[in-house]
Design an enzyme around this catalytic site. Structure first.
Site, PDB file in Angstrom:
ATOM      1  N   ARG A   1       1.018  -1.091  -0.189  1.00 51.40           N
ATOM      2  CA  ARG A   1       0.301   0.460   0.238  1.00 51.40           C
ATOM      3  C   ARG A   1       1.012   1.473   0.236  1.00 51.40           C
ATOM      4  NH1 ARG A   1      -4.343   0.425   4.539  1.00 51.40           N
ATOM      5  NH2 ARG A   1      -5.018   1.967   3.571  1.00 51.40           N
ATOM      6  N   CYS A   2       2.034   1.011   0.021  1.00 54.09           N
ATOM      7  CA  CYS A   2       3.306   2.282   0.314  1.00 54.09           C
ATOM      8  C   CYS A   2       3.870   2.576  -0.661  1.00 54.09           C
ATOM      9  CB  CYS A   2       4.656   1.771   1.276  1.00 54.09           C
ATOM     10  SG  CYS A   2       5.536   3.407   1.625  1.00 54.09           S
ATOM     11  N   SER A   3       3.486   3.671  -1.489  1.00 56.98           N
ATOM     12  CA  SER A   3       3.673   3.956  -2.997  1.00 56.98           C
ATOM     13  C   SER A   3       5.735   3.788  -2.541  1.00 56.98           C
ATOM     14  CB  SER A   3       3.833   5.659  -3.445  1.00 56.98           C
ATOM     15  OG  SER A   3       4.266   6.361  -2.502  1.00 56.98           O
TER      16      SER A   3
ATOM     17  N   ARG B   1       7.267  -0.251  -3.185  1.00 56.67           N
ATOM     18  CA  ARG B   1       6.625  -0.239  -4.508  1.00 56.67           C
ATOM     19  C   ARG B   1       7.116   0.279  -5.618  1.00 56.67           C
ATOM     20  NH1 ARG B   1       1.047   1.504  -3.141  1.00 56.67           N
ATOM     21  NH2 ARG B   1       1.504   2.941  -4.431  1.00 56.67           N
TER      22      ARG B   1
END
Length: 113
Positions: free
Chosen positions: A9-11, A14
């Site tokens: 969920r963390c950019s 990712r």
């Protein structure tokens, strides 16, 4: 092989994963929110990073501010807090052999290749 402690969920997490994939790296992804590291594993990660436990804490998280901020905690208590509340662990963490980095900014994960 690189181990990546990852939050999908963390950019930033990712992006770090994408950078490692672009380099053709074989990656073991550990979704640490689903499967938090043990106390010993977290101690080893902290040692590999060469930091103190508090430096791995996301101190701006609400859980930290409400439950731990301002308390005189030992290193062991800080590690226990991260295990009990894994979202307090800074992310992403990439480990390869005896080298580890926090991927902030994400391109730092390339430092261990």
């Amino acid at each position: 092989m690189t181990t990546l402690y990852h939050n999908p969920r963390c950019s930033k997490s990712r992006e770090a994963l994408h950078l490692l994939e672009e380099e053709g790296e074989t990656i073991e992804i550990i979704k640490y929110l689903e499967k938090p590291p043990s106390h010993q594993e977290l101690k080893q990660i902290i040692e590999l990073l060469g930091i103190g436990p508090i430096e791995l804490v996301r101190t701006q998280e609400t859980d930290w501010k409400e439950n731990y901020k301002g308390k005189n905690l030992t290193d062991e208590e800080i590690i226990d807090a991260m295990i009990e509340n894994p979202k307090l662990i800074e992310r992403p963490i990439a480990i390869k052999g005896t080298h580890a980095v926090i991927g902030r900014p994400p391109k730092k994960v390339l430092d261990i290749l």
